[in-house]
Design an enzyme around this catalytic site. Sequence first.
Site, mmCIF file in Angstrom:
data_model
loop_
_atom_site.group_PDB
_atom_site.id
_atom_site.type_symbol
_atom_site.label_atom_id
_atom_site.label_comp_id
_atom_site.label_asym_id
_atom_site.label_seq_id
_atom_site.Cartn_x
_atom_site.Cartn_y
_atom_site.Cartn_z
ATOM 1 N N GLU A 96 -13.291 13.746 0.353
ATOM 2 C CA GLU A 96 -13.323 12.309 1.121
ATOM 3 C C GLU A 96 -11.643 12.221 2.136
ATOM 4 O O GLU A 96 -10.883 12.602 1.632
ATOM 5 C CB GLU A 96 -12.904 11.188 0.219
ATOM 6 C CG GLU A 96 -14.410 10.857 -0.462
ATOM 7 C CD GLU A 96 -14.266 9.667 -1.000
ATOM 8 O OE1 GLU A 96 -15.502 8.888 -1.254
ATOM 9 O OE2 GLU A 96 -13.369 9.149 -1.837
ATOM 10 N N CYS A 109 -5.041 10.921 6.828
ATOM 11 C CA CYS A 109 -4.853 11.402 5.347
ATOM 12 C C CYS A 109 -5.802 12.407 4.793
ATOM 13 O O CYS A 109 -6.833 12.146 4.713
ATOM 14 C CB CYS A 109 -4.999 9.881 4.624
ATOM 15 S SG CYS A 109 -4.612 10.349 2.760
ATOM 16 N N CYS A 116 -7.807 17.059 -8.837
ATOM 17 C CA CYS A 116 -6.369 17.269 -8.974
ATOM 18 C C CYS A 116 -6.267 17.435 -10.634
ATOM 19 O O CYS A 116 -6.858 17.017 -11.304
ATOM 20 C CB CYS A 116 -5.362 16.026 -8.509
ATOM 21 S SG CYS A 116 -3.917 16.221 -8.663
ATOM 22 N N CYS A 120 -2.793 12.025 -13.107
ATOM 23 C CA CYS A 120 -2.116 10.615 -13.162
ATOM 24 C C CYS A 120 -3.168 9.541 -13.572
ATOM 25 O O CYS A 120 -4.102 9.463 -12.868
ATOM 26 C CB CYS A 120 -1.494 10.381 -11.477
ATOM 27 S SG CYS A 120 -0.043 11.400 -11.415
ATOM 28 N N CYS A 123 -5.088 7.082 -10.855
ATOM 29 C CA CYS A 123 -5.491 7.810 -9.575
ATOM 30 C C CYS A 123 -6.837 8.162 -9.868
ATOM 31 O O CYS A 123 -7.153 9.127 -10.749
ATOM 32 C CB CYS A 123 -4.518 9.187 -9.232
ATOM 33 S SG CYS A 123 -5.087 9.972 -7.835
ATOM 34 N N CYS A 340 -4.689 4.290 -1.338
ATOM 35 C CA CYS A 340 -3.565 5.289 -2.225
ATOM 36 C C CYS A 340 -4.437 5.047 -3.558
ATOM 37 O O CYS A 340 -4.289 4.156 -4.325
ATOM 38 C CB CYS A 340 -2.192 4.701 -2.322
ATOM 39 S SG CYS A 340 -1.150 5.659 -3.439
#
Length: 350
Positions: A96, A109, A116, A120, A123, A340
């Site tokens: 995305e 962005c 990842c 976190c 996230c 975010c």
Amino acid sequence: MTNTSSIRLYDLDLPVLERLLVRWGADRASARAVWRVIYRDAAVGVDQMTGLAPSLRSRLAAEVPLYVPTVLAREEAPDGETRKDLLEMEDGQRIEVVLLRYRDRRSACVSTQLGCACGCCFCATGQSGLVRQLSSGEIVAQVLHLQRELAARGERLSNLVLMGMGEPLLNYDETIAAIRRLADPRGMGFVQRRMTLSTVGIPPGIRRLAHEDLRIRLAVSLHAATDDLRDELVPINRRHRLDELFAAMREYVVRTGQRIMLEWVLIDEVNDTPQEAQALVDRLDGLAVHVNLIRLNQTQGYTGRASDPAAIDAFSAVLDRVGVPHTLRQRRGGAIAAGCGQLRRRNSPR
């Protein structure tokens, strides 16, 4: 000899492209013409390179293809300020990317990894795990995809944030190669100071970045100023403790002369107290930073809530008392899960 069957045009720097075409019997001027069409015109295929000999265009298409990601889905925020595209890469994997529209600028962005590994807790990308690294060309392709869309309306990207899926400093070489390719004045000529690389805090990568001849901005996703709390929120902290991270940031500031943007996602009754703000102040000790406060965006895998206005004001007041510069980031894209921490790898378009 280079195995050209595995080469993609977006993965080549201009000197490499020049050497390749010279080996084919063309000249460097032809390579520079290809470069201009790719980066200034955001071409979608070699057939648009009309200034080249047909035989050279055919060989490029066969041996060094220009692969452009496929748009599988698109979501537009109700206010028209944010758009999110689901792109399919050549191997079928999906990422995305987000376009942010402001009054005086257009910002992209983009992602540096598929998923990842940093984990976190708040996230969505970290909740999904790491699939693979993106090549420099796949990073570049995301930027050119959005530039192509804007150019059709007479607009142009002005800012780039490497804040999408993945940890840029854990894909260091490909990320830096993409930045240099996009900044090359012979091509797209993206202004370096309008590029921001965001990291959860990888000290070896920060130190290495400090020695690059780059003028990009560095953002560090901090979110906590004590090791115990940061271990919970940002698990990579268990490997790289705060003392190591802050030492690397100080080295970066001294070496580059640039201040760092510290990102702090505000989570209700977790890291939004005056005590946490004071812990941050104690850690800074004169370090040149700007603190970017971010209200938590909801994700399916995390039950935490965004801080309320009173808690944000109390946190900010601690920073104000000692003159730590800070801003509360304008919330964007939450209605389409483009804010975010909300980007994720989708198995199929919605």
